[in-house]
Design an enzyme around this catalytic site. Sequence first.
Site, short mmCIF file in Angstrom:
data_model
loop_
_atom_site.label_atom_id
_atom_site.label_comp_id
_atom_site.label_asym_id
_atom_site.label_seq_id
_atom_site.Cartn_x
_atom_site.Cartn_y
_atom_site.Cartn_z
N TYR A 1 0.85 -1.19 0.00
CA TYR A 1 0.00 0.00 0.00
C TYR A 1 0.88 1.24 0.00
O TYR A 1 1.79 1.37 0.82
CB TYR A 1 -0.92 0.03 1.22
CG TYR A 1 -1.85 1.22 1.23
CD1 TYR A 1 -2.87 1.33 0.29
CD2 TYR A 1 -1.68 2.25 2.15
CE1 TYR A 1 -3.72 2.43 0.28
CE2 TYR A 1 -2.53 3.37 2.15
CZ TYR A 1 -3.54 3.43 1.22
OH TYR A 1 -4.37 4.54 1.19
N ASP B 1 9.17 2.53 0.64
CA ASP B 1 8.09 3.26 1.29
C ASP B 1 8.17 2.97 2.79
O ASP B 1 7.75 1.92 3.25
CB ASP B 1 6.75 2.80 0.71
CG ASP B 1 5.56 3.52 1.33
OD1 ASP B 1 5.74 4.15 2.39
OD2 ASP B 1 4.46 3.45 0.75
N LYS C 1 3.95 9.90 8.99
CA LYS C 1 3.64 9.51 10.36
C LYS C 1 4.62 10.09 11.39
O LYS C 1 4.55 11.26 11.71
CB LYS C 1 3.54 7.99 10.44
CG LYS C 1 2.43 7.43 9.52
CD LYS C 1 2.18 5.97 9.72
CE LYS C 1 1.19 5.41 8.70
NZ LYS C 1 -0.18 5.91 8.85
#
Length: 445
Positions: A142, A234, A263
Amino acid sequence: MNHERSRELYGRALSVLAGGVNSSVRATKPYPFFIERGDGAHVIDADGNKYLDYVMGYGPLLYGHDLPEPVAAAIQSHAADGPMYGAPTEIEVELAEFVARHVPSVEMLRFVNSGTEATVSAVRLARGHTGRDKIVVMQGGYHGAQESTLVEGDANNPQPSTAGIPEEFAQHTLPIPFNDPDAAQAVFEEHGDDIAAVLTEPILGNMGIVMPVDGFHETLRELCDDHGSLLIFDEVITGFRVGGLQCAQGKFGITPDLTTFGKIVGGGFPVGAIGGRAELIEQFAPSGDVFQSGTFSGHPVTMAAGLANLEYAAENDVYDHVNSLGEQLRSGLRDILADQAPEYTVVGTDSMFKVIFTRDGATDRGSQCGAGCQQDPDCQHYDHCPKTGADVADADTERWERLFWQAMKDQGVFLTANQYESQFISYAHTEADIEETLAAYAEAL
């Protein structure tokens, strides 16, 4: 538990928000509980119910809901100075210097506003740098809500995974299974001259938690080197959570060409970043020809939160604490599964964890990985543990969502709402919290 207030709020939300939520994963059944505030390792909902929180904002809350004093002070100071300026500030330089000093692949950065924006920009940069169009992604990986990666199928038949994306877009994306070096070799043999980049999470983090098998990332690195493609990690989820300040790439000893962050690098505020070799990052405008810009990029409050978060982690025992609790929790879950559900698999590393409801697993646990699946070929569970996103999708996901999640919530433990997203431990969690959580797992399973 009483949830009347949450039910009322959900009814109001349905009239003004699509599906009653602002992110699809929040739409739990029969309706989500609405959070009123956080308290250390807990959240309290609108009806006053208190839960041990292992969602932690889907990863960014390294310290839980009570920030260390230096972090809170830095945020308050910069917020008091003004909301934003549309001009550079010193704090964004300082955060970039900190990241570049600690993450192996990073010499230079560009800050953006979300993990999705980071991966969009990284793909654009790779295409601009190589003059090629195709990218390789992992099935089950994702990379945010972007057209280039919302693709399913395989390298021979890629298709959009959602309505709203033209099929022609998907033809530039080549999905392969995670942990399959033969598939990686094959896709480069067929498309190598057209591949701009391989985009992968070091650990699949939105499809359970799938660790890499030995040699897989090394194969990707070699293939990219041989064909002039870029390797993009990622690390939106793993960055500054797995591997400490060096991130997952430091833990695994693999240096990508580009890395995307989110994040924790923004301390829980909206953020993204693209880091890598200076010669690559400098190809972003205005120093290069690849356009990238954003009104809120480098927002001073976000930059202050990110820098204070990381500096506090560097100067204190943050990673020792959260990783130790992670090992304690995963080891305890392993022991519970041995008695109650030996076919299931404990996954995770550092402060990430999950139980995957794998089917037909080895019932003789033997000398399995002690604190979460590490893809050890000598483990008796090795042939049954998830190695791809498809393996996780084949688990008993319906039971996890329909029965288990609800049972844990009823015991006051807040987990991510489905089988797929990772769960996270924070600096605010304690050993007593872990014991309470293990008791809840034993009851719910």
